[in-house]
Design an enzyme around this catalytic site. Structure first.
Site, PDB file in Angstrom:
ATOM      1  N   SER A 130       0.874  -0.973   0.028  1.00  0.00           N
ATOM      2  CA  SER A 130       0.083  -0.003   0.025  1.00  0.00           C
ATOM      3  C   SER A 130       0.893   1.196  -0.128  1.00  0.00           C
ATOM      4  CB  SER A 130      -0.845   0.012   1.293  1.00  0.00           C
ATOM      5  OG  SER A 130      -0.057   0.678   2.349  1.00  0.00           O
ATOM      6  N   ASP A 131       0.319   2.295  -0.572  1.00  0.00           N
ATOM      7  CA  ASP A 131       1.041   3.493  -0.302  1.00  0.00           C
ATOM      8  C   ASP A 131       0.872   3.671   1.211  1.00  0.00           C
ATOM      9  OD1 ASP A 131       2.308   6.139  -0.734  1.00  0.00           O
ATOM     10  OD2 ASP A 131       0.843   6.774  -2.281  1.00  0.00           O
ATOM     11  N   CYS A 132       1.737   4.643   1.777  1.00  0.00           N
ATOM     12  CA  CYS A 132       1.886   4.720   3.348  1.00  0.00           C
ATOM     13  C   CYS A 132       0.494   5.357   3.962  1.00  0.00           C
ATOM     14  CB  CYS A 132       3.048   5.557   3.669  1.00  0.00           C
ATOM     15  SG  CYS A 132       4.381   4.893   3.315  1.00  0.00           S
ATOM     16  N   SER A 152      -2.443   3.876   3.205  1.00  0.00           N
ATOM     17  CA  SER A 152      -3.313   3.961   2.406  1.00  0.00           C
ATOM     18  C   SER A 152      -4.723   3.034   3.021  1.00  0.00           C
ATOM     19  CB  SER A 152      -3.105   3.324   1.081  1.00  0.00           C
ATOM     20  OG  SER A 152      -2.400   4.145   0.370  1.00  0.00           O
TER      21      SER A 152
END
Length: 759
Positions: free
Chosen positions: A306-308, A310
């Site tokens: 995941s993007d941080c 997310s």
């Protein structure tokens, strides 16, 4: 003193150079920490734990799958949950240390993210141009060469305990809207260029030299941000809550191709899902996007991250689920393997206890994570005894690596205007040079964002001063340019043999979490340029240093401004590259990777409109050179050279029969390219294609590009291999890709060639 002649200020200039080359702003680690950073982090250390000899996951003679299976079966449930997050736990009883997954390498090893540390052992790493400028080179071999250098420096830092092995780069999102603050990180607006960059850079990062194991990794790349992510913060609309409404047609022919190429062609070890929702579903919780497409159709051999935060965002900000446990479960079941953040670690256990997921779902996720670390050699024992064990500090910031950073900047810089062939300037006839502008003597601006500490800066002023005597006037206090030093700037230009104005933006204007609201140069920059040009004694060169495009129509149409260069954010050696172009040590060959729209375009187009195709009913004009047919300041692929080139069609079919069963027909387009001038140069040959006007087809579409170097008066052959199904198919309104019969037109420069596809 501002405006003083540089020959009277050589000591000051040298001092600035010395400070910029020796001061590393992010060497903040304590001395004790630096001394201790001497060994890489790795598992299966026999010297430390003899028991590891008996563990199957430490047995290098076994394949990845049985080794990972052995490891997963040895872990407790709590231990398994600890491997779902970027700060992976250590399991001392099994000889597994804690591992930090989050490192960045967008255009060099970066200090963004906790996985990399610069210390006195390795104080810096080679900082290449920001991606948008490298893409402007249209040189696929350069994309891979940069990746190879970055991975070598990353491995060298890993060996002394200063970096990890997993790098969350590159960013291959389409630069859809010119206002996007992160467009600078991307390869531009074109799906083919972005795809070629994605595959090339990933191969450079990951490819192991001299190994028979095609599955092994030098470092692990990660293609981000999947998908249809290209808005950060525009007029209060945030990426965390933005719902990108994307048609199936635009999704499949614009937004998805770079990610597909990254996985299929580049064999990327990871894909990162983005913050935004796509058609109502958060990307990190969408099983069709993750398990269905990335893992299923494209066969990702690696992990999905995941993007941080997310996963936390889809619960806290998007309110997609009622409970945090449901958010964790939905993401894992969708195909997410690793959370950048603590959310999965905090809530996956409870989700399992509530029956929302099973332990087998956790096993699947961490299996993908461990398999990647296995391929990297993390479980193969002491890396000093392995393939890259001899790399160390001596291999970071080598002269060869710094030379490549310079060459990359040279190849990307775009000459947009050159009236009366004013450039290149002659160092013999130009005895004094006025250097004016807020970006004339910058350092950190040149390396953009997601940067690392560079080896050594060469500012534009330093680069130009190394060639001729300069008179430097900042003109503005910073790029915001709220007030200007007009009298001093005009005096310098009126007295100098030539004037170079270095303008543009920096991270205060365009960056992550900050999109622009217009395309105008900031503040009083246009006034400074125009007023200086009115009084300049010699030729006036305007240099735009920026990530995104600007409406510089005023400068384009001003006959007193002889030349315009766009230099992106040109990296640590940007100043030397700019000087090389201006004084003719290098012939410019860069071409624009994005359309430069007029300000009127963004006044009528909302950044939130994800459509690529024009809509006559609403007046929406479309996006990118593929669909937009309105006025431009400069177009995609535009750029000038100090010489001229011609193209002659040598071979191309006029008719192709599609009655060939399951085999896609292929053919060659062969061209003779001639450098008609006296100056050696590199030239990008673009093969554009205009399909039949059906199903909202693009006006034209790039199907190939090749960069060739030709000496003055030299000719060379360029051959494009065209596959009908791969290169000439169209995505229709429901997302199906098909080849249309009829007339297909190819463009190479001024050449046009029609091909008729028949049954």
């Amino acid at each position: 003193m501002v405006g003083a002649k540089s020959r009277l200020n050589l000591v000051a200039v040298f001092f600035l150079w010395f400070v910029s080359s020796s001061q590393f702003s992010h060497v903040a680690a304590e001395e004790e920490e630096s001394r201790s950073a001497s060994l890489a982090v790795f598992a299966c250390d026999v010297a430390d734990n003899l028991k590891t000899v008996s563990y199957g996951f430490c047995n290098r003679t076994l394949g990845v799958d049985p080794r990972v299976s052995d490891l997963v079966h040895r872990l407790t449930l709590d231990e398994k949950l600890g491997f779902l997050v970027n700060k992976g736990i250590g399991v001392a009883r099994l000889g597994i240390p804690a591992y930090e997954w989050w490192s960045e390498a967008l255009h060099g090893v970066s200090y963004i993210g906790p996985g990399v540390h610069f210390t006195n052992i390795v104080p810096a790493a080679t900082s290449f141009p920001q991606v948008i400028l490298t893409a402007a080179s249209f040189n696929a071999s350069l994309f891979e060469a940069i990746g190879k250098v970055v991975s070598t420096e990353a491995r060298a830092m890993y060996n002394v305990g200063l970096a990890g092995l997993t790098y969350w780069s590159p960013n291959v999102n389409i630069f859809r809207d010119p206002r996007w603050g992160r467009g600078q990180e991307t390869p531009g607006e074109d799906p083919l260029l972005a795809s070629k960059y994605a595959a090339g850079y990933v191969k450079g990062l990951q490819k192991t030299e001299g190994s028979d194991d095609s599955d092994s990794l030098k470092v692990a790349a990660c293609c981000k941000h999947y998908t249809a992510y290209d808005l950060d913060n525009w007029k209060g609309i945030q990426r965390y809550t933005f719902d990108a409404k994307v048609s199936k047609q635009d999704m499949d022919d614009t937004y998805q191709p770079p990610f597909k190429s990254c996985v299929v062609d580049g064999n990327a070890a990871s894909v990162m899902c983005s913050y935004n929702k796509v058609n109502g579903i958060p990307t990190c919780a969408d099983p069709k996007l993750l398990a269905g497409t990335v893992r299923g159709k494209w066969k990702l051999n690696g992990y999905i991250v995941s993007d941080c935060d997310s996963v936390k965002v889809l619960f806290n900000d998007q309110h997609y689920t009622k409970t945090p446990e449901q958010a964790a479960a939905n993401s894992i079941l969708a195909g997410l393997d690793l959370d950048c953040g603590a959310f999965l670690g905090d809530h996956a256990g409870t989700a399992l206890a509530q029956g929302l997921i099973k332990e087998a779902d956790v096993d699947r996720a961490i299996t993908n994570n461990f398999a990647t670390l296995m391929r990297l050699g993390f479980f193969d024992g002491d890396p000093r005894k392995l393939a890259y064990g001899k790399l160390g500090p001596k291999d970071v910031c080598s002269q060869e690596n710094q030379n490549l950073a310079l060459e990359a900047a040279r190849q990307g810089i775009v000459l947009l205007k050159n009236d009366r062939n004013s450039l290149p300037l002659s160092s013999k006839s130009i005895k004094s040079l006025a250097v004016i502008g807020p970006n004339a003597n910058v350092t950190k601006t040149m390396i953009g964002n997601y940067e690392g500490t560079p080896c050594r800066y060469v500012t534009p002023l330093q680069g130009l001063t190394a060639v001729v005597s300069t008179d430097y006037v900042p003109g503005c206090g910073d790029v915001a340019c709220n007030s200007i030093q007009l009298d001093q700037a005009k005096k310098a230009a009126a007295e100098a043999d030539a004037t170079v104005l270095i303008m543009g933006s920096d991270q205060s204007i365009e960056r992550e979490s900050l999109d622009r609201v217009d395309l105008l140069l900031p503040g009083e920059q246009p006034t400074l340029i125009t007023e200086v040009a009115k009084v300049a004694k010699g030729p006036v060169v305007v240099v735009i240093m920026s990530g995104g495009p600007f409406d510089i129509s005023f400068a384009k149409s001003d006959h007193r401004i002889s030349s315009i260069l766009w230099v992106g954010f040109p990296g640590e050696k940007g100043g030397a590259a700019i000087a090389d172009i201006i004084f003719g040590a290098h012939n410019p060959s860069g071409r624009l990777p994005v359309t430069w729209y007029p300000q009127s375009y963004v006044e009528k187009v909302a950044m939130t409109d994800m459509n690529m195709r024009p809509d006559p009913a609403t007046g929406f004009p479309g996006r990118s050179y593929r669909f937009y047919t309105g006025e431009v300041v400069y177009g995609f692929s535009e750029g000038l050279s100090y010489t001229t080139y011609t193209h002659t069609l040598m071979e191309a079919p006029k008719t192709i029969s599609m009655d060939s069963g399951d085999v896609s027909p292929g053919f060659k387009i062969r061209l003779l390219v001639n450098n008609t001038g006296k100056i050696d140069g590199s030239h990008t040959v673009f093969l554009f294609w205009s399909p039949p006007a059906i199903h909202g087809a693009p006006n034209k579409h790039l199907v190939g590009f090749q960069k060739v170097h030709l000496r003055g008066r030299e000719s060379g052959n360029v051959v494009f291999d065209v596959n009908v199904h791969r290169d000439l198919s169209l995505v229709n309104e429901v997302g199906d890709r098909k080849v249309e019969l009829g007339s297909h037109v190819f463009h190479v420069g001024s050449l046009r060639h029609s091909l008729n596809l028949v049954l």
